[in-house]
Design a protein around this motif. Structure first.
Motif, mmCIF file in Angstrom:
data_model
loop_
_atom_site.group_PDB
_atom_site.id
_atom_site.type_symbol
_atom_site.label_atom_id
_atom_site.label_comp_id
_atom_site.label_asym_id
_atom_site.label_seq_id
_atom_site.Cartn_x
_atom_site.Cartn_y
_atom_site.Cartn_z
ATOM 1 N N LEU A 82 0.629 -11.044 25.808
ATOM 2 C CA LEU A 82 -0.816 -11.104 25.821
ATOM 3 C C LEU A 82 -1.087 -11.747 24.364
ATOM 4 O O LEU A 82 -0.609 -11.316 23.409
ATOM 5 C CB LEU A 82 -1.407 -9.851 26.086
ATOM 6 C CG LEU A 82 -2.901 -9.815 26.155
ATOM 7 C CD1 LEU A 82 -3.156 -10.483 27.376
ATOM 8 C CD2 LEU A 82 -3.409 -8.379 26.349
ATOM 9 N N LEU A 83 -1.878 -12.739 24.379
ATOM 10 C CA LEU A 83 -2.408 -13.408 23.210
ATOM 11 C C LEU A 83 -3.630 -12.418 22.510
ATOM 12 O O LEU A 83 -4.636 -12.537 23.225
ATOM 13 C CB LEU A 83 -2.655 -14.899 23.457
ATOM 14 C CG LEU A 83 -2.760 -15.958 21.970
ATOM 15 C CD1 LEU A 83 -1.523 -15.689 21.441
ATOM 16 C CD2 LEU A 83 -3.291 -17.132 22.723
ATOM 17 N N LEU A 84 -3.440 -12.015 21.329
ATOM 18 C CA LEU A 84 -4.446 -11.185 20.743
ATOM 19 C C LEU A 84 -4.810 -11.707 19.408
ATOM 20 O O LEU A 84 -3.927 -12.641 18.767
ATOM 21 C CB LEU A 84 -3.845 -9.800 20.495
ATOM 22 C CG LEU A 84 -3.707 -8.891 21.794
ATOM 23 C CD1 LEU A 84 -3.022 -7.749 21.433
ATOM 24 C CD2 LEU A 84 -4.975 -8.880 22.725
ATOM 25 N N ILE A 85 -5.999 -11.397 19.021
ATOM 26 C CA ILE A 85 -6.376 -11.772 17.634
ATOM 27 C C ILE A 85 -6.839 -10.690 16.707
ATOM 28 O O ILE A 85 -7.183 -9.761 17.482
ATOM 29 C CB ILE A 85 -7.545 -12.956 17.340
ATOM 30 C CG1 ILE A 85 -8.709 -12.304 18.415
ATOM 31 C CG2 ILE A 85 -7.144 -14.253 18.173
ATOM 32 C CD1 ILE A 85 -9.940 -13.076 18.029
ATOM 33 N N LYS A 86 -6.890 -10.716 15.538
ATOM 34 C CA LYS A 86 -7.580 -9.570 14.644
ATOM 35 C C LYS A 86 -9.045 -10.105 14.693
ATOM 36 O O LYS A 86 -9.411 -11.335 14.369
ATOM 37 C CB LYS A 86 -7.082 -9.826 13.369
ATOM 38 C CG LYS A 86 -5.498 -9.092 13.278
ATOM 39 C CD LYS A 86 -5.439 -7.847 12.736
ATOM 40 C CE LYS A 86 -3.983 -7.367 12.640
ATOM 41 N NZ LYS A 86 -3.828 -6.103 11.857
#
Lengths: 234, 234
Positions: A31-35
């Motif tokens: 899964l592509l996550l960001i801060k």
């Protein structure tokens, strides 16, 4: 345009993207996550998202978010759900509409990904997510599991050519359980949607395994003839 | 609550309800429509809907619309889709979230229905609808067709007891085509979800046909054991 509905309350509308990728080498769904870059909850792990602007449709907003993060715009994307609890966002009332996208990890522009500080995380070992984002992921994952049973969307996560073992690995990564090899191959091949190539993958075994390719035009033909994709291997 | 996101644009959010009913006597799927009460397009045929208020969730708004119209609040309802094209409403930008509901026509409070000037219309002979409402109906109908294949929601449209002929009539009304009687009965009964009653329906034939009842607790039990409802009779 602005003549009517003047006395009605307005709301903030956002989109959030559940971006799935699949790593063919380590056989894991990711899964592509960001801060998160703004307050409240700045710095927390978050789905990529953004507010819907006046001149764009909701789906266009989701495409914009995806494109900014990955450089990609020709990807499989599906609307998942509208999340409308008044208290779901500690920063104010925001109704968010979640989408899920399926992308080939290797297609992402690495410079863009670096710049946007997006990170691929194993779906089975996600960090705590801000707000209700884990619910958004849970629902999208459930939908993905249902979708790959009845639509040939799993191929969106694979390179153009793949072996039957790699295809089964993908299904197992999404279902999070093993599936019966014989049954899986029988059902998959009987649909007659794959082309066997004259080329073998030889990294994983000495004998090698033939590569296959999914044939979208044939699937479209079959659909017009009333054929239903069905790969119920549970 | 209002500390953050102050510079972001807000939008009007509505809900629209695609309310399906089934008439067991004339074997037709029906849709509950109203005449739009406000401008623009006042007087046009419309799905029942309304704007989302500040203190309620989106789903609560849909339930409120349904309750106001029918007096019912314990009905099967599912979120269908968020419609977010900027130009979809000639009265201003409104993002609407559609829901579909399945109700037993005979349960509706007739006085309420009269007061709200709601009308049941045959799904196969709908009038022109305002805005993009025919798209909302089309999508909900497609979802309903898929849903009754994999979930026992068709029973939501039937009285508590029904004959197998009546059950098949319902499926045929939703699919808008005939299904094979033997195959339908075999698949339906093999799931072991119906209780055969000691009572016959005798209006339609001299010999009569046994009534059946759907057993939700047994379905819940089966689900826990990993059973999937499947009535693919296409």
């Amino acid at each position: 345009m602005a003549k009517y509905y003047r006395s009605e309350e307005k709301h903030l509308i956002a989109v959030d993207c559940v971006i799935f990728g699949y790593d063919i080498l380590d056989k894991n769904l990711k899964l592509l996550l960001i801060k998160r870059k703004f307050d409240p909850l700045k710095g927390g792990w978050s789905l990529p998202g953004g507010f819907v602007n006046h001149e764009e449709s909701v789906t266009e907003a989701a495409c914009r978010v995806l494109k900014q993060l990955t450089g990609l715009d020709q990807v499989y994307m599906e609307q998942s759900y509208a999340w409308g609890e008044p208290q779901r966002d500690v920063g104010g009332r925001v109704i968010t509409i979640s989408y899920f996208a399926l992308i080939k990890i290797q297609d992402i522009d690495p410079i863009m990904q670096e710049a946007s500080s997006a990170h691929w995380r194993y779906i089975t070992r996600l960090p705590d997510l801000v707000l209700d984002h884990s619910n958004l992921v849970g629902r999208a994952l459930k939908e993905l599991k249902e979708r790959i049973k009845v639509k040939p969307v799993g191929f969106e996560l694979l390179p153009e050519k793949f072996t039957l073992v790699q295809l089964q690995d993908l299904y197992e990564a999404i279902y999070m359980k093993t599936v019966d090899k014989r049954n899986f191959r029988k059902k998959m091949l009987s649909m007659n949607l794959l082309e066997k190539l004259d080329e073998k993958e030889k990294n994983t075994s000495k004998k090698g395994a033939y590569y296959y390719k999914f044939m979208p035009p044939r699937y479209e033909d079959f659909k017009r003839q009333g054929f239903y994709f069905n790969l119920d291997v549970n």
